[in-house]
Design a protein around this motif. Structure first.
Motif, PDB file in Angstrom:
ATOM      1  N   GLN A   1     -34.391 -46.155  12.710  1.00 18.32           N
ATOM      2  CA  GLN A   1     -33.498 -47.303  12.739  1.00 18.32           C
ATOM      3  C   GLN A   1     -33.605 -47.896  14.135  1.00 18.32           C
ATOM      4  O   GLN A   1     -33.058 -47.352  15.097  1.00 18.32           O
ATOM      5  CB  GLN A   1     -32.057 -46.878  12.432  1.00 18.32           C
ATOM      6  CG  GLN A   1     -31.860 -46.320  11.039  1.00 18.32           C
ATOM      7  CD  GLN A   1     -30.466 -45.782  10.821  1.00 18.32           C
ATOM      8  OE1 GLN A   1     -29.631 -45.801  11.725  1.00 18.32           O
ATOM      9  NE2 GLN A   1     -30.204 -45.287   9.621  1.00 18.32           N
ATOM     10  N   LEU A   2     -34.330 -48.991  14.243  1.00 23.32           N
ATOM     11  CA  LEU A   2     -34.648 -49.557  15.545  1.00 23.32           C
ATOM     12  C   LEU A   2     -33.901 -50.875  15.694  1.00 23.32           C
ATOM     13  O   LEU A   2     -34.334 -51.907  15.184  1.00 23.32           O
ATOM     14  CB  LEU A   2     -36.160 -49.772  15.662  1.00 23.32           C
ATOM     15  CG  LEU A   2     -37.025 -48.544  15.343  1.00 23.32           C
ATOM     16  CD1 LEU A   2     -38.505 -48.885  15.463  1.00 23.32           C
ATOM     17  CD2 LEU A   2     -36.666 -47.385  16.253  1.00 23.32           C
ATOM     18  N   HIS A   3     -32.773 -50.827  16.378  1.00 19.68           N
ATOM     19  CA  HIS A   3     -31.941 -52.007  16.550  1.00 19.68           C
ATOM     20  C   HIS A   3     -31.866 -52.439  18.007  1.00 19.68           C
ATOM     21  O   HIS A   3     -31.163 -53.392  18.324  1.00 19.68           O
ATOM     22  CB  HIS A   3     -30.528 -51.737  16.015  1.00 19.68           C
ATOM     23  CG  HIS A   3     -30.522 -51.229  14.604  1.00 19.68           C
ATOM     24  ND1 HIS A   3     -31.199 -51.860  13.597  1.00 19.68           N
ATOM     25  CD2 HIS A   3     -29.929 -50.146  14.047  1.00 19.68           C
ATOM     26  CE1 HIS A   3     -31.026 -51.193  12.461  1.00 19.68           C
ATOM     27  NE2 HIS A   3     -30.263 -50.140  12.714  1.00 19.68           N
ATOM     28  N   GLY A   4     -32.574 -51.753  18.880  1.00 18.39           N
ATOM     29  CA  GLY A   4     -32.630 -52.137  20.279  1.00 18.39           C
ATOM     30  C   GLY A   4     -33.952 -52.824  20.575  1.00 18.39           C
ATOM     31  O   GLY A   4     -34.507 -53.543  19.750  1.00 18.39           O
TER      32      GLY A   4
ATOM     33  N   SER B   1     -34.881 -59.596  15.709  1.00 18.30           N
ATOM     34  CA  SER B   1     -34.223 -60.812  16.185  1.00 18.30           C
ATOM     35  C   SER B   1     -35.108 -61.554  17.167  1.00 18.30           C
ATOM     36  O   SER B   1     -34.933 -62.756  17.394  1.00 18.30           O
ATOM     37  CB  SER B   1     -32.892 -60.464  16.856  1.00 18.30           C
ATOM     38  OG  SER B   1     -33.122 -59.635  17.990  1.00 18.30           O
ATOM     39  N   CYS B   2     -36.104 -60.852  17.740  1.00 20.92           N
ATOM     40  CA  CYS B   2     -36.965 -61.459  18.751  1.00 20.92           C
ATOM     41  C   CYS B   2     -38.264 -60.674  18.822  1.00 20.92           C
ATOM     42  O   CYS B   2     -38.243 -59.435  18.814  1.00 20.92           O
ATOM     43  CB  CYS B   2     -36.257 -61.469  20.108  1.00 20.92           C
ATOM     44  SG  CYS B   2     -37.294 -61.970  21.492  1.00 20.92           S
ATOM     45  N   ILE B   3     -39.405 -61.384  18.900  1.00 20.50           N
ATOM     46  CA  ILE B   3     -40.708 -60.749  19.108  1.00 20.50           C
ATOM     47  C   ILE B   3     -41.395 -61.460  20.268  1.00 20.50           C
ATOM     48  O   ILE B   3     -41.510 -62.690  20.279  1.00 20.50           O
ATOM     49  CB  ILE B   3     -41.593 -60.826  17.856  1.00 20.50           C
ATOM     50  CG1 ILE B   3     -40.996 -59.978  16.727  1.00 20.50           C
ATOM     51  CG2 ILE B   3     -43.006 -60.344  18.164  1.00 20.50           C
ATOM     52  CD1 ILE B   3     -41.840 -59.962  15.479  1.00 20.50           C
ATOM     53  N   ARG B   4     -41.845 -60.668  21.245  1.00 21.27           N
ATOM     54  CA  ARG B   4     -42.652 -61.206  22.353  1.00 21.27           C
ATOM     55  C   ARG B   4     -44.049 -60.607  22.230  1.00 21.27           C
ATOM     56  O   ARG B   4     -44.238 -59.420  22.464  1.00 21.27           O
ATOM     57  CB  ARG B   4     -42.037 -60.846  23.700  1.00 21.27           C
ATOM     58  CG  ARG B   4     -40.751 -61.582  24.022  1.00 21.27           C
ATOM     59  CD  ARG B   4     -40.248 -61.210  25.412  1.00 21.27           C
ATOM     60  NE  ARG B   4     -39.026 -61.934  25.743  1.00 21.27           N
ATOM     61  CZ  ARG B   4     -37.804 -61.513  25.450  1.00 21.27           C
ATOM     62  NH1 ARG B   4     -37.643 -60.378  24.797  1.00 21.27           N
ATOM     63  NH2 ARG B   4     -36.750 -62.224  25.797  1.00 21.27           N
ATOM     64  N   ALA B   5     -45.007 -61.452  21.872  1.00 18.26           N
ATOM     65  CA  ALA B   5     -46.387 -61.008  21.707  1.00 18.26           C
ATOM     66  C   ALA B   5     -47.313 -62.144  22.090  1.00 18.26           C
ATOM     67  O   ALA B   5     -47.843 -62.841  21.219  1.00 18.26           O
ATOM     68  CB  ALA B   5     -46.639 -60.553  20.274  1.00 18.26           C
ATOM     69  N   PRO B   6     -47.487 -62.395  23.371  1.00 18.44           N
ATOM     70  CA  PRO B   6     -48.307 -63.546  23.798  1.00 18.44           C
ATOM     71  C   PRO B   6     -49.724 -63.460  23.224  1.00 18.44           C
ATOM     72  O   PRO B   6     -50.374 -62.424  23.286  1.00 18.44           O
ATOM     73  CB  PRO B   6     -48.310 -63.424  25.328  1.00 18.44           C
ATOM     74  CG  PRO B   6     -47.904 -62.016  25.619  1.00 18.44           C
ATOM     75  CD  PRO B   6     -47.012 -61.608  24.505  1.00 18.44           C
TER      76      PRO B   6
ATOM     77  N   GLY C   1     -32.668 -56.794  13.540  1.00 22.94           N
ATOM     78  CA  GLY C   1     -32.029 -57.122  14.803  1.00 22.94           C
ATOM     79  C   GLY C   1     -32.725 -56.579  16.024  1.00 22.94           C
ATOM     80  O   GLY C   1     -32.253 -56.785  17.140  1.00 22.94           O
ATOM     81  N   ALA C   2     -33.859 -55.901  15.865  1.00 23.66           N
ATOM     82  CA  ALA C   2     -34.555 -55.333  17.019  1.00 23.66           C
ATOM     83  C   ALA C   2     -35.236 -56.429  17.833  1.00 23.66           C
ATOM     84  O   ALA C   2     -35.502 -57.533  17.342  1.00 23.66           O
ATOM     85  CB  ALA C   2     -35.587 -54.315  16.559  1.00 23.66           C
TER      86      ALA C   2
END
Length: 569
Positions: free
Chosen positions: A402-405, A447-452, A424-425
């Motif tokens: 359960q990865l919510h962070g 909730s957010c993905i950073r993958a340039p 929500g991770a």
């Protein structure tokens, strides 16, 4: 020889007294006499009667008081009932023929106040003693130990050149005290076969040790060990034992209820626990910054807190484990070495679910294989709550997550599990094709993905990345919306939707099907090349609030445009 009859309290004693034997010596051997060093004889020999007041030589039932700036040669192995050594006193004695230090044994009570002892010293079983001031144990032969078989309290700073042995009946209590070696020319060893305790304040041991008996630290105390040691004993007392050197477990150790074994101090000092033994008990293991645990913890009642330490490595502990019911809780940071298999074992009687929990503000840096289960069952759980950080440098295998962070997967990082919830991770990634893969089910969306340079592609069981050089490094929020889903011939324009604020652009997923022969399709100024079956897929990054124009000047095609989310500023 003359015979003299003396009546004492109605008892008739016949004493044969030689003219050469002092009266005090004959009486002292029976009744216990307090002798004070005067140095009126040869000023150095213990065995010279003229050096003592009253005249005589202290024996096994007597007390000897030596004070002032004097040096006393014990001249051989001797026993004395009580011994008081003042701060400027020096006690020595060596058999020069054999180069062996003699030993003075205290049978009743020792009071050692800052004196220098350069011969062997033993506190016998049943005896008591106190050591304070700034004493020095520096025998001419370093193999002769300071032997404690009785009970001794240390309140000063004991400097060592030779070993200290606390026997099975012995007890050394440190009361805001320090034990340390005085030079690197010898390697004095503090061996605890009996009991070592710390009763108040902070005490430090700066010499190698062997903890074979019981180490007890009260809640009011902190015992710091800065050198290497071996251990097979018990740690108790509900206080804190801080290890800043290397402790090798030659056999299992036990940590009792509430007692804290801290590895490292949160600074530059490391505390390392390695070896073939395991950790049992109901206490606490704290891995501070600089701490390194490379052995197994095999009791469910052990509380584990990691505040910046390392867990395992390929050489020392390929199977570090935590057995039983309960949680492995990350305090601030835990780093699992590559090659380490970190397991929380199940309790077969209770069958409760073992868990690795990463609280808010904590970091779990996974560089090895992580198994929050028994390594046999499939019921464990990895939990990262909002505000936590989980980093994966290598492939991590868990049963459920359960990865919510925040989840950080670099070029080689990957997470596999049977079931994964990422609702929500915040995911940070830098290029691996498959980031998260669930054998059965992947639920939720980050909730957010950073993958340039990459865009996310979801399936029912996986989160993958597809190379897309135009993708920025900013956060891509999860905000899906179908913008267009129809057959287009000619022109069609759509908007991305209302800008929610702080938005730089939107990511649009393009899916083209059933394109007629000779159809040309341009979307947002980008021309899509069709396959032989009339299909095309791709992504577009469109400025916020911009119109997206679809052009099919010849023929027709079914166009589906889906806004995946927003790139935040």
């Amino acid at each position: 020889m003359h015979t003299k009859v003396v009546t004492v309290v109605g008892v008739l004693l016949a004493l044969a007294i030689s003219p050469a034997m002092p009266v005090s010596t004959a009486i002292g051997a029976q009744a216990g006499v307090t002798y004070t060093w005067a140095g009126a004889g040869d000023a150095s020999s213990w065995a010279s009667p003229g050096n003592w007041l009253p005249t005589g030589v202290p024996g096994p039932t007597d007390e000897a008081i030596i004070d002032g700036s004097v040096e006393v040669d014990i001249g051989g192995d001797i026993e004395v009932g009580g011994l008081h050594l003042g701060p400027e006193t020096s006690l020595y004695g060596t058999d020069h023929a054999t180069r062996t230090a003699y030993t003075l044994t205290v049978l009743d009570e020792l009071s050692w106040n800052g004196a220098e002892v350069r011969t062997g010293l033993t506190v016998a079983s049943g005896a008591v003693g106190s050591i304070d001031g700034d004493p020095l144990y520096f025998p001419d032969e370093e193999s002769v130990p300071l032997s404690i078989d009785g009970s001794v309290e240390l309140t000063g700073a004991l400097k060592l050149r030779a070993h200290v042995d606390v026997g099975t009946s012995g007890h050394l209590d440190l009361n805001a005290a320090h034990v340390y070696r005085v030079c690197d020319c010898f390697d004095p060893l503090l061996t605890i076969d009996g009991r070592l305790s710390a009763s108040e304040g902070t005490s430090q041991i700066v010499t190698d040790g062997a903890w074979n008996g019981e180490v007890s630290v009260t809640p009011e105390a902190n015992l710091i060990v800065r050198q290497s040691s071996t251990a097979t004993g018990t740690f108790s007392g509900r206080g804190t034992f801080t290890l800043l050197g290397t402790m090798s477990l030659a056999d299992d150790i036990n940590i009792t209820d509430g007692t804290r074994l801290r590895l490292g101090d949160g600074g530059l000092n490391s505390g390392i626990m390695v070896g073939a033994g395991d950790v049992h008990g109901t206490g606490v293991i704290e891995l501070a910054e600089g701490g390194w645990l490379a052995t197994s913890v095999l009791d469910p009642a052990i509380t584990f807190l990691s505040n910046g330490g390392l867990i395992g490595d390929t050489d020392h502990a390929p199977n570090v484990g935590f057995q039983g019911v309960g949680q492995l809780t990350i305090g601030t940071t835990a780093k699992v070495f590559a090659g380490t298999r970190l397991c929380i074992h199940d309790d077969t009687s209770e069958r409760q679910r073992p868990t690795i929990r990463v609280p808010s503000g904590s970091t779990f840096d996974v560089r090895g294989r992580v198994n929050p289960h028994s390594c046999r069952a499939d019921d464990g759980l990895l939990v990262g709550v909002p505000g936590s950080l989980l980093t994966f440098t290598r492939l991590a295998l868990v049963d459920a997550a359960q990865l919510h962070g925040t989840v950080d997967l670099n070029e080689t990082g990957m997470l596999k599990a049977k079931r994964i919830d990422i609702d929500g991770a915040e995911v940070e990634a830098s290029g691996r094709r498959t980031l998260i893969q669930a054998a059965r089910e992947l639920t939720g969306r980050p909730s957010c993905i950073r993958a340039p340079g990459f865009v996310p592609v979801y399936s029912a069981t996986a989160l993958n990345l597809r190379r897309f050089p135009e993708a920025p490094a900013s956060c891509l929020t999860n905000n899906p919306k179908v913008l267009l889903d129809r057959t287009v011939s000619g022109r069609q324009s759509v908007r991305l939707g209302r800008d929610p604020g702080n938005v730089m652009s939107g990511l649009v997923r393009v899916k083209i099907t059933r394109a007629s022969e000779r159809a040309t399709i341009t979307i947002g100024g980008t021309r899509f090349e069709l396959s032989e079956s009339g299909k095309a897929r791709g992504f577009l990054i469109v400025p916020a609030n911009a119109r997206l124009e679809v052009r099919v000047p010849a023929g027709r095609a079914h166009v589906r445009l889906t806004r995946s989310g927003w790139y935040l500023r």
